[in-house]
Structures are given as structure tokens and as C-alpha cells.
Motif scaffolding. Structure first.
Motif, PDB file in Angstrom:
ATOM      1  N   PRO A 115      11.720  -2.414   6.279  1.00 46.67           N
ATOM      2  CA  PRO A 115      12.333  -1.705   7.292  1.00 46.67           C
ATOM      3  C   PRO A 115      10.308  -0.967   7.584  1.00 46.67           C
ATOM      4  CG  PRO A 115      11.906  -1.657   4.980  1.00 46.67           C
ATOM      5  CD  PRO A 115      12.146  -2.937   4.832  1.00 46.67           C
ATOM      6  N   THR A 116      10.339   0.270   8.431  1.00 43.75           N
ATOM      7  CA  THR A 116       9.084   0.446   8.783  1.00 43.75           C
ATOM      8  C   THR A 116       9.001   1.489   8.296  1.00 43.75           C
ATOM      9  OG1 THR A 116       9.243  -0.566  11.503  1.00 43.75           O
ATOM     10  CG2 THR A 116       7.776   2.059  11.221  1.00 43.75           C
ATOM     11  N   GLY A 117       7.616   1.367   7.915  1.00 46.06           N
ATOM     12  CA  GLY A 117       7.329   2.400   7.084  1.00 46.06           C
ATOM     13  C   GLY A 117       5.455   2.278   6.177  1.00 46.06           C
ATOM     14  N   ALA A 118       5.218   3.339   5.342  1.00 46.34           N
ATOM     15  CA  ALA A 118       3.719   2.605   4.692  1.00 46.34           C
ATOM     16  C   ALA A 118       4.393   2.459   3.028  1.00 46.34           C
ATOM     17  CB  ALA A 118       3.205   3.702   4.492  1.00 46.34           C
ATOM     18  N   TYR A 119       3.857   1.269   2.772  1.00 44.43           N
ATOM     19  CA  TYR A 119       4.499   0.379   1.685  1.00 44.43           C
ATOM     20  C   TYR A 119       3.479  -0.438   0.885  1.00 44.43           C
ATOM     21  CZ  TYR A 119       8.902   1.071   3.356  1.00 44.43           C
ATOM     22  OH  TYR A 119      10.645   2.012   3.497  1.00 44.43           O
ATOM     23  N   GLY A 170       8.229  -3.505  -1.846  1.00 42.58           N
ATOM     24  CA  GLY A 170       7.229  -3.318  -0.809  1.00 42.58           C
ATOM     25  C   GLY A 170       7.429  -4.551  -0.306  1.00 42.58           C
ATOM     26  N   LEU A 171       6.133  -5.195   0.663  1.00 38.43           N
ATOM     27  CA  LEU A 171       6.497  -6.922   0.597  1.00 38.43           C
ATOM     28  C   LEU A 171       5.013  -7.530   0.545  1.00 38.43           C
ATOM     29  CD1 LEU A 171       7.012  -8.542   3.886  1.00 38.43           C
ATOM     30  CD2 LEU A 171       5.062  -7.501   4.503  1.00 38.43           C
ATOM     31  N   SER A 195      -3.780 -13.820  -5.481  1.00 34.63           N
ATOM     32  CA  SER A 195      -2.951 -12.730  -5.280  1.00 34.63           C
ATOM     33  C   SER A 195      -3.363 -11.368  -4.496  1.00 34.63           C
ATOM     34  CB  SER A 195      -1.512 -12.666  -5.665  1.00 34.63           C
ATOM     35  OG  SER A 195      -1.049 -14.508  -5.793  1.00 34.63           O
ATOM     36  N   LEU A 196      -3.510 -10.857  -3.949  1.00 42.01           N
ATOM     37  CA  LEU A 196      -4.347  -9.090  -3.694  1.00 42.01           C
ATOM     38  C   LEU A 196      -3.250  -7.606  -3.694  1.00 42.01           C
ATOM     39  CD1 LEU A 196      -7.253  -9.907  -2.258  1.00 42.01           C
ATOM     40  CD2 LEU A 196      -7.284  -9.282  -4.951  1.00 42.01           C
ATOM     41  N   ARG A 197      -2.533  -7.258  -4.014  1.00 39.91           N
ATOM     42  CA  ARG A 197      -2.187  -5.505  -4.039  1.00 39.91           C
ATOM     43  C   ARG A 197      -3.229  -4.437  -3.065  1.00 39.91           C
ATOM     44  NH1 ARG A 197       0.163  -3.404  -8.468  1.00 39.91           N
ATOM     45  NH2 ARG A 197      -1.139  -1.829  -8.188  1.00 39.91           N
ATOM     46  N   VAL A 198      -2.460  -4.454  -2.262  1.00 37.53           N
ATOM     47  CA  VAL A 198      -3.193  -3.669  -1.556  1.00 37.53           C
ATOM     48  C   VAL A 198      -1.956  -2.138  -0.998  1.00 37.53           C
ATOM     49  CG1 VAL A 198      -3.837  -2.775   1.321  1.00 37.53           C
ATOM     50  CG2 VAL A 198      -4.497  -5.169   0.263  1.00 37.53           C
ATOM     51  N   GLU A 199      -2.858  -1.489  -1.300  1.00 43.00           N
ATOM     52  CA  GLU A 199      -2.001  -0.145  -1.085  1.00 43.00           C
ATOM     53  C   GLU A 199      -1.073   0.905   0.137  1.00 43.00           C
ATOM     54  OE1 GLU A 199      -0.416   0.637  -4.165  1.00 43.00           O
ATOM     55  OE2 GLU A 199      -1.457  -0.865  -5.364  1.00 43.00           O
ATOM     56  N   GLY A 200      -0.300   1.271   0.787  1.00 43.24           N
ATOM     57  CA  GLY A 200      -0.341   1.774   1.509  1.00 43.24           C
ATOM     58  C   GLY A 200      -0.503   1.557   2.913  1.00 43.24           C
ATOM     59  N   LEU A 201      -0.209  -0.010   3.164  1.00 43.31           N
ATOM     60  CA  LEU A 201      -0.153  -0.279   4.590  1.00 43.31           C
ATOM     61  C   LEU A 201       0.916  -0.225   5.431  1.00 43.31           C
ATOM     62  CD1 LEU A 201      -1.588  -3.591   3.960  1.00 43.31           C
ATOM     63  CD2 LEU A 201      -2.495  -1.766   4.561  1.00 43.31           C
ATOM     64  N   THR A 202       0.683  -0.036   6.999  1.00 47.04           N
ATOM     65  CA  THR A 202       1.778   0.679   7.671  1.00 47.04           C
ATOM     66  C   THR A 202       2.516  -1.037   7.845  1.00 47.04           C
ATOM     67  OG1 THR A 202       0.839   2.455   8.337  1.00 47.04           O
ATOM     68  CG2 THR A 202       2.272   1.579   9.659  1.00 47.04           C
ATOM     69  N   LEU A 203       3.814  -1.157   7.407  1.00 46.98           N
ATOM     70  CA  LEU A 203       4.524  -2.402   8.369  1.00 46.98           C
ATOM     71  C   LEU A 203       5.839  -1.561   9.582  1.00 46.98           C
ATOM     72  CD1 LEU A 203       6.159  -3.299   5.138  1.00 46.98           C
ATOM     73  CD2 LEU A 203       4.264  -3.509   6.171  1.00 46.98           C
TER      74      LEU A 203
END
Length: 448
Positions: free
Chosen positions: A230-234, A369-370, A437-445
Motif C-alpha cells: 500500500p501507499t503511505g508512510a510506514y 511495514g516493509l 539490518s536497520l529499521r528506519v521510521e516513517g518512510l514514504t512508500l
């Protein structure tokens, strides 16, 4: 001509001085590579190459020129030196060029401690062919793998020597062994592919080729029947296979050449917080059996460990001599070069602070998330840090992987992204970039 690399380098220096150079440095590189490709269990292609390349940099006052050749005949070297001096005489002045002061150059190092070259020497081609065949057979043994697109095994060795008119002279040898496999799952429009590989300095450290083939097959099979997210911030988790790209973007932004040009999104952030306060980034060019280790840089300066980011705070730029002089700073012994050009700044072995969680625990905690496992293309604005890349991977819901993902774009701003990093604990310590592995918050997909 049977001279050693040291003799060739020093001969070039003598010829440059005789031709009128005020100062000079010379690099001699001798490389051997052997590559074996297999298809259907049989030899498909075998390549072997050997070459000796020479590079000469000469300076007349504050003018410089570079010239290279693969012809080691004495008359060629003399002509090379004369042409380099003639070119330098016509070059524009550069107030920042120059060799290291003799008091700065490396004079003592323990090359054996770095273990850069496997003493067992070049493997038999039949052994490489068997490695490739084993990887292919392991991949094809999986139900659903329709073909192995490519599988290869290789060996390389490079000997290098650097000499300069300031008194520096040093060299070392470097070797590598590698196996790679690309497997395809499904047929026709339903095909998906993935890969695995391993590359080590020592043959004894190389992963079992069968495990490489098996991993490539499992990864390809896991990518069948992908969907768009889905498109959005995840939140996005960058798998260990691709997480190092984020740190490379950071390193590009603090490269002295970019800083001197004024074209970096971290231009004004020296001494500022660029990562979370619990993270540090260490550079260690003396890590044994590691691809980017070296006792000295391409300007003969002794390499050393340094903390690039200390508890989140950026401590300095990556500098060679010329860019350090432009900014009134000291070189960080970060110069790299080939035979055809002058030195420029780069980085050596890097290690980011690891976290306490496994990747699986991080996925569960993320919720929805992704998980990104591979990336395609890149649009990075070097001045603002705006970031946009194509990605494939897996969609996660309620802490569980639910389906593979393709054809999506992830976007954000690197300065903001890096400040939200959460690391897992899965970094492979033999790599030159030890990044989990790194988690990044709130990217736009951008997906559906």
C-alpha cells in the motif's frame, strides 16, 4: 623486463626526476584473475588474465600531471616520464597539491598481521569448477527452481607498490576467493530470481559452495507471487544485505572532496548529531582478513583506527592531503588512487554499533511495514539528502511476513532517516562494512 614492482616504481621516479620533475610518486600494480563459469554441471567459460600497470604522477611547482601504461619496457618508461613532465608544465596551478612531508609518511608496519593474502596461492581451475558445480547442483535440487541463471567461482591476486620522491616506498599483496550463484524460480511471466555469494581473502574461510547455491534457491523461491504494498508512510527495515547502502550515503556526504566543493547535505554538521546517540561508526583499516584493510594509504600515510561518529556525533571528514589542505585540516590517511589518476579520499573498513535484537525480533516489533531485501536505481540529491529508490522485499503485518513485494518506491530524507536508525544484531563481521539490518521510521512508500 623482469624487475619487481618496487624496482619499476623507483625506476619511474628516477626517470621523472631526470626529465625535470620537482616531485613525483609512482604506483606499480600486478594482477592475476581466474574465473570459472558452469552451466548444467559442465564448464561453460574459463577466463584468466594477467597484467602489470604503472602510474606516474609528476609535479612541477604547483602543477601536476598523471600518466599510465601497461608497457614496462625501459624506453616506454622514459617516454612516459618525459610526457608526464611536459604535461605538468602546461597544467594550471593548484595550491593544494603536494606529497606528504617526509616526517608524516609510514615507516614501519606489520603486513603479516593484516593477513591480506592467502599463502596457499592460486587454486587449481578444476577446484574452482567443482565449487561452481556444487553451488549449481545445490540450487537445482530445490523443487520450483527452473534454472540457474549463472554460477561462478573465482580467484584474484593483486600486488601493489607505491614509491614517492619524499622517501616513501611500500607495497603489499592482496588475494580473494569467491563463489556466486543466481537462481530462478518459476517460468514465463512468473519467474523470480535472487542470488547469494561469498568472497573471502582466505580459501579456508570461504562458505561451502553448496550453502551458497541453497541460499540463492531459497531466496528466489521466497519471492514468488509478489504484490505491491500500500501507499503511505510506514517503518522500513533494510535487510543486512542492503543496509550498508545507508552508511555509504553517510560516508559520501562526509567525503572531503564533496565538503570542499560545498556539495553535501552534511556540509554544516561537523560536531552535530547525525545518528542516534547510542550509535557509533568506527573505521578500522587494520582489521585482519578484511578486504579494505591496508597499512598505509595511497599517499604513504600510516592508516589508523578512527571514530567517525561518536555516540551519534559526527567527528570529522574523510580527507586526503589535497582536500585537507583546502580546509586547513589534517589528512585522515584516506587517500585512494588507481594508476591513471591522482589520489582522492575514500573510506576503509567500517563498523556500526550493533543492537540487541535479531532481525526476526525487529520484524515482530515493527508490526506493519516493509522489509527491503534488494534495491533498484537511486535518486539521491547530494545537496539536500532527499532520497528515493526502487525496492523489493516483503510486506509485514502484525509482526509477520505475509507476502513478497516488488515494484515499489521508498522515499525520505537521509538526514532525517539516519537519526531514526534502530540496528539489529545480524551484521556479518568478516565484511568490510559491518552493518546490521536497520529499521528506519516513517518512510514514504509508493505502491498501489
Amino acid at each position: 623486463m623482469s624487475e619487481t614492482l618496487q624496482q619499476l616504481s623507483e625506476t619511474l621516479l628516477d626517470l621523472a626526476k631526470a626529465a625535470g620533475a620537482d616531485a613525483a610518486d609512482a604506483m606499480a600494480v600486478r594482477g592475476t584473475s581466474l574465473s570459472i563459469d558452469v552451466r548444467g554441471g559442465a564448464l561453460e567459460n574459463a577466463e584468466r588474465s594477467e597484467a602489470t600497470d604503472l602510474g606516474l604522477r609528476v609535479m612541477i611547482g604547483q602543477k601536476q600531471a598523471n600518466i599510465s601504461t601497461s608497457d614496462v619496457r625501459e624506453e616506454t618508461l622514459r617516454t612516459m616520464a618525459e610526457r608526464a613532465v611536459a604535461m605538468a608544465a602546461e597544467a594550471p596551478d593548484d595550491p593544494y597539491i603536494g606529497l606528504a612531508d617526509p616526517s608524516e609518511i609510514a615507516t614501519d608496519w606489520d603486513i603479516d598481521a593484516l593477513e591480506l593474502c592467502d599463502p596457499t596461492g592460486e587454486p587449481d581451475p578444476a577446484a574452482l569448477q567443482q565449487d561452481a558445480a556444487d553451488a549449481e547442483a545445490a540450487a537445482l535440487a530445490y523443487d520450483g527452481i527452473s534454472q540457474v541463471q549463472s554460477v561462478s567461482a573465482g580467484y584474484g591476486r593483486t600486488d601493489v607498490h607505491l614509491a614517492a620522491s619524499n622517501g616513501f616506498s611500500g607495497g603489499y599483496a592482496r588475494s580473494d576467493r569467491a563463489v556466486s550463484c543466481v537462481a530462478i524460480a518459476g517460468t514465463g511471466a512468473e519467474m523470480e530470481r535472487d542470488y547469494d555469494y561469498d568472497s573471502r581473502i582466505f580459501q579456508s574461510d570461504l562458505a561451502d559452495p553448496r550453502s551458497i547455491g541453497a541460499s540463492a534457491a531459497e531466496r528466489a523461491l521466497s519471492r514468488r507471487n509478489p504484490k505491491r504494498p500500500p501507499t503511505g508512510a510506514y517503518p522500513v527495515i533494510f535487510d543486512e544485505r542492503v543496509s550498508g547502502s545507508l552508511i555509504r550515503h553517510l560516508m559520501s556526504a562526509i567525503n572531503g572532496a564533496a565538503i570542499a566543493r560545498g556539495s553535501s547535505w552534511l556540509l554544516n554538521d561537523l560536531g552535530a548529531e547525525v545518528l542516534p546517540t547510542h550509535l557509533s561508526l568506527i573505521e578500522d583499516p587494520h582489521r585482519a582478513r578484511t578486504a579494505r584493510s591496508r597499512p598505509f594509504d595511497a599517499e604513504g600515510l600510516p592508516t589508523r583506527q578512527r571514530t567517525i561518529v561518536d555516540n551519534g556525533v559526527l567527528t570529522g571528514w574523510t580527507l586526503d592531503l589535497a582536500n585537507a589542505r583546502k580546509m586547513g585540516m589534517q589528512s585522515t590517511a584516506s587517500a585512494a588512487r588507481g594508476v591513471s589518476g591522482p589520489p582522492s579520499p575514500t573510506s576503509w573498513n567500517l563498523a556500526l554499533t550493533q543492537g540487541a535484537q535479531s532481525r526476526e525480533e525487529m520484524i515482530k516489533e515493527m508490526g506493519t511495514g516493509l522489509l527491503v531485501t534488494s534495491m533498484i536505481g537511486s535518486t539521491i540529491n547530494p545537496n539536500t539528502g532527499d532520497y528515493s529508490r526502487g525496492a523489493t522485499g516483503f510486506w509485514v503485518e502484525n509482526g509477520e511476513i505475509v507476502n513478497p513485494v516488488n515494484e515499489c518506491t521508498i522515499a525520505g530524507n537521509l538526514k532525517d532517516m539516519l537519526k531514526t536508525l534502530t540496528p539489529a544484531n545480524d551484521a556479518r563481521r568478516h565484511l568490510s562494512s559491518v552493518v546490521p539490518s536497520l529499521r528506519v521510521e516513517g518512510l514514504t512508500l509508493a505502491g498501489n
